[in-house]
Design a protein around this motif. Structure first.
Motif, PDB file in Angstrom:
ATOM      1  N   UNK A 129      -4.157   1.432   5.151  1.00 29.92           N
ATOM      2  CA  UNK A 129      -3.509   0.122   5.141  1.00 29.92           C
ATOM      3  C   UNK A 129      -2.010   0.267   4.949  1.00 29.92           C
ATOM      4  N   UNK A 130      -1.500   1.480   4.996  1.00 28.36           N
ATOM      5  CA  UNK A 130      -0.056   1.692   4.916  1.00 28.36           C
ATOM      6  C   UNK A 130       0.364   2.523   6.113  1.00 28.36           C
ATOM      7  N   UNK A 167       2.159   1.621  -3.614  1.00 26.82           N
ATOM      8  CA  UNK A 167       1.054   2.035  -4.462  1.00 26.82           C
ATOM      9  C   UNK A 167       0.643   3.477  -4.152  1.00 26.82           C
ATOM     10  N   UNK A 168       0.597   3.825  -2.869  1.00 24.30           N
ATOM     11  CA  UNK A 168       0.214   5.177  -2.486  1.00 24.30           C
ATOM     12  C   UNK A 168       1.159   6.207  -3.054  1.00 24.30           C
ATOM     13  N   UNK A 185       0.807   6.402  -6.867  1.00 22.75           N
ATOM     14  CA  UNK A 185      -0.438   7.081  -7.246  1.00 22.75           C
ATOM     15  C   UNK A 185      -0.319   8.581  -7.013  1.00 22.75           C
ATOM     16  N   UNK A 186       0.412   8.937  -5.953  1.00 24.96           N
ATOM     17  CA  UNK A 186       0.616  10.356  -5.686  1.00 24.96           C
ATOM     18  C   UNK A 186       1.407  10.999  -6.818  1.00 24.96           C
ATOM     19  N   UNK A 237       0.831  -1.202   0.000  1.00 19.86           N
ATOM     20  CA  UNK A 237       0.000   0.000   0.000  1.00 19.86           C
ATOM     21  C   UNK A 237       0.869   1.257   0.000  1.00 19.86           C
ATOM     22  N   UNK A 238       2.045   1.143   0.620  1.00 23.96           N
ATOM     23  CA  UNK A 238       2.944   2.291   0.648  1.00 23.96           C
ATOM     24  C   UNK A 238       3.488   2.571  -0.764  1.00 23.96           C
ATOM     25  N   UNK A 269      -7.950   2.712   1.702  1.00 27.15           N
ATOM     26  CA  UNK A 269      -6.654   2.662   1.027  1.00 27.15           C
ATOM     27  C   UNK A 269      -5.502   3.258   1.828  1.00 27.15           C
ATOM     28  N   UNK A 270      -5.656   4.478   2.308  1.00 27.40           N
ATOM     29  CA  UNK A 270      -4.535   5.122   3.003  1.00 27.40           C
ATOM     30  C   UNK A 270      -4.319   4.589   4.408  1.00 27.40           C
ATOM     31  N   UNK A 272      -4.326  -2.642  -4.688  1.00 21.75           N
ATOM     32  CA  UNK A 272      -3.451  -1.479  -4.848  1.00 21.75           C
ATOM     33  C   UNK A 272      -3.441  -0.907  -6.261  1.00 21.75           C
ATOM     34  N   UNK A 331      -9.644  14.553  -4.888  1.00 21.21           N
ATOM     35  CA  UNK A 331      -8.646  13.488  -4.972  1.00 21.21           C
ATOM     36  C   UNK A 331      -7.763  13.626  -3.738  1.00 21.21           C
ATOM     37  N   UNK A 340      -4.595  12.171  -1.462  1.00 23.50           N
ATOM     38  CA  UNK A 340      -3.382  11.386  -1.683  1.00 23.50           C
ATOM     39  C   UNK A 340      -2.706  10.874  -0.416  1.00 23.50           C
TER      40      UNK A 340
END
Lengths: 296, 344
Positions: free
Chosen positions: B234-235, A176-177, A180-181, A173-174, B231-232, A235, B197, B199
């Motif tokens: 899970x990290x 992918x995050x 995506x950013x 997730x890190x 989503x955010x 992800x 959006x 991030x």
């Protein structure tokens, strides 16, 4: 915080052409910008071929389906196929004479290659991409990031224990995050390749977990599932699957009466899931000039 | 709303009072207990109690409840029944949801990647704008995108199909007025989706805190969609207790928004595997404590080649499942279910 006005945006997001009309048609223009697209396939299906071709196509002008930008190719599978990239770039140069007419550019100049040895290495590299995008000494801004492949980074380092798996999922997730950013901030297309694992039927029933349009994924006659499991599937925005099957063609040899057997690899790109595409598929082939459509 | 219906009485007696024409407090207090008992067909003792109550209330300036702002369940039922619902464009799904996604509630929808969570999100953000004349809400939507899966071209496609359907509907309903109707355009529908959006999780928390102010300024927002809530989170969360606190605070804020502005909140969630009793099971992400945070919970799953939705948790709806399909025009009834009906 202000909302974006969707009505004033162009109704279709920017797409990067694959250089193959059939695939572009199937993907409604190509690989979308501001989105993470995953290509899943076993080895020898053409993941890397497709990624190399995308890296070159990114520098095409927007009128030709490109992004008018350069590409960053992060590779974790060794060695990087420089020879193949060079071969593709030559034919790319020849097939787009109008673009390279005025200057004697080498298409390879706009593909940046960086090796990635481990997950930690990737986390070192990613923050530096911001600075790299900002540094516009190049004629082209960065418009495409390829990560080939994500599976190679993870398949050796982690055990199959619950704590390791949880740590691994958090890293997915890190990554992918962050990607995506980057994709959102700079309107980049991000393409990630992934490997497959053979599906072994087990009693808990989870290995047969269905994700996406296709009930089963078959490649080379075996049932496979994308590597890295359910957590990674969450992800990515789109997942495409390339399958390969060998077709035997018998040719009657008239002179001697004997028949020769040749094997042709059939490659098929299928859309497993995508927010903007219906499930569909198309066939393609790989030639010395790159990926192209089958002649009818 | 009559004065009588606000009285703290049993619903049957209140019903009798209203049907006998005693709708205001003054109309009740002006008669004797004998007359009231005869007119309403109750015992004289009951009538006496009612009169005592009415005198008490009109004496104490008409405030009918013990705590200011408290409501009785009868009123709440009426309010709830009059609340509009947002259609999902799939009538099978609507019918198990009691007519659609309910306003004033927080609804969580979860499923595996590719099952159609984002599609439902986009569909709802379009459908909330169906004007009142066509049986919709005529509202606007807030779409909070944490994953980057919202595609404008797909939203446009669904909006176009929705406009076509509305044209067909109005043309069918009032053939004569069609000419002077102002039609919605697909692009207007896109303009009425407030798209954020997000991030990182800090941005997500900040945005949720800001929503109250934003919706106060844009009162016609009738649905808030978060794709996905997960989503955010899970990290980067080593401290799971902290994650739980942050998430439950966020859930409370959504709950408050839903009640205050009577809008629908739809939270899309991912699934994960959960290790219980020696085997791995599929479960919605974010853990057990999160599962208390939403009023309704809908789980999407594959059954053979068909997509199904299952009501996992709801205070008012029976658990049921319905199949749906995703077409180029958006969410629709599954074709096989309509075939089945035809065959029967």
């Amino acid at each position: 915080m202000k909302p974006q006005n969707l009505g004033r945006q162009s109704p279709t997001s920017r797409k990067l052409t694959t250089g193959c009309e059939i695939i572009d048609g199937c993907l409604r223009g190509g690989f979308p910008c501001n989105s993470l697209t995953e290509i899943v396939a076993e080895s020898g299906c053409g993941k890397t071929q497709l990624c190399l071709q995308l890296s070159l196509c990114a520098q095409l002008p927007i009128s030709h389906g490109g992004l008018d930008g350069s590409a960053l190719y992060l590779h974790s599978e060794f060695p990087f196929p420089f020879r193949r990239l060079h071969q593709l770039s030559r034919s790319f140069h020849q097939s787009n004479p109008s673009i390279y007419a005025n200057h004697n550019d080498n298409p390879c100049d706009h593909v940046f290659v960086q090796n990635v040895n481990s997950v930690d290495h990737l986390f070192d590299i990613m923050p530096r991409i911001d600075a790299f995008v900002g540094n516009t000494k190049n004629r082209f801004p960065l418009k495409l990031i390829v990560l080939d492949s994500v599976a190679a980074l993870f398949r050796s380092e982690f055990d199959n224990t619950p704590s390791d798996l949880r740590k691994r999922a958090s890293l997915f997730f890190k990554i992918s995050g962050k990607l995506k950013q980057l994709a959102n901030n700079f309107d980049l297309a991000v393409v990630i390749t992934n490997q497959v694992t053979d599906l072994v039927e087990s009693s808990d029933g989870l290995s047969g977990l269905r994700i996406g349009n296709l009930r089963y994924l078959y490649s080379s006659g075996r049932r496979v599932v994308p590597a890295l499991g359910l957590a990674w599937a969450n992800c990515v925005n789109s997942r495409f699957f390339i399958s390969r099957s060998n077709e035997t063609i018998c040719k009657e040899n008239d002179e001697s009466g004997r028949s020769s057997v040749s094997i042709r690899a059939q490659r098929r790109l299928e859309i497993v899931f995508s927010p903007h595409l219906p499930g569909s598929s198309c066939e393609f082939k790989i030639t010395p000039e790159g990926i192209c459509e089958l002649q009818a | 709303m009559t004065e009588t219906s606000r009285l703290p009485l049993s619903s049957s007696i209140r019903g009798k009072l209203i049907s006998a024409g005693y709708t205001s407090l003054s109309s009740i207090s002006s008669v004797s207990s004998t007359d009231l008992a005869r007119d309403v067909n109750i015992t004289e003792a009951e009538a006496f109690d009612i009169l005592k109550l009415v005198n008490q209330i009109s004496g104490s300036n008409g405030s009918s409840s013990l705590i200011n702002g408290a409501k009785n369940a009868w009123d709440m039922l009426h309010e709830e029944e009059s609340l509009p619902r947002i259609t999902t464009s799939c009538s099978d799904l609507d019918s198990i949801l009691g007519g659609g996604i309910s306003c004033r509630d927080v609804t969580e929808i979860g499923g595996v990647p590719g099952i159609g969570k984002t599609q439902i999100g986009i569909q709802l953000s379009v459908n909330v704008q169906i004007p009142r004349e066509c049986g919709g809400l005529g509202g606007k939507a807030i779409y909070i995108d944490t994953e980057g899966s919202f595609m404008v071209e797909r939203a446009l496609q669904i909006a176009e199909a929705c406009v076509e359907d509305m044209e067909e509907y109005t043309g069918y309903m009032h053939k004569h007025f069609k000419a002077n109707q102002v039609q919605m355009k697909p692009n207007d529908i896109l303009e009425n989706i407030f798209y954020f959006r997000v991030c990182s999780y800090t941005e997500q928390i900040a945005l949720v805190n800001h929503l109250d102010k934003f919706i106060s300024e844009n009162k016609d927002v009738k649905v808030v969609i978060v794709d996905s809530i997960t989503f955010h989170f899970r990290q980067d969360f080593d401290d799971l207790a902290q994650r739980t606190r942050v998430l439950s605070e966020m859930a409370l804020k959504f709950m408050k928004l839903a009640k205050k502005f009577s809008l629908a909140v739809v939270l899309l969630n991912q699934v994960t595997t959960k290790y219980t009793e020696g085997s791995f099971q599929l479960a919605l992400a974010l853990g057990d404590s999160w599962s208390h945070s939403c009023t309704n919970r809908v789980i999407l799953y594959w059954n053979g080649d068909e997509r199904y939705a299952y009501i996992d948790k709801s205070p008012s709806l029976p658990s049921a499942s319905a199949s749906y399909t995703i077409t180029s025009r958006g969410l629709r009834n599954s074709s096989s279910s309509s075939k089945r009906v035809k065959m029967m």
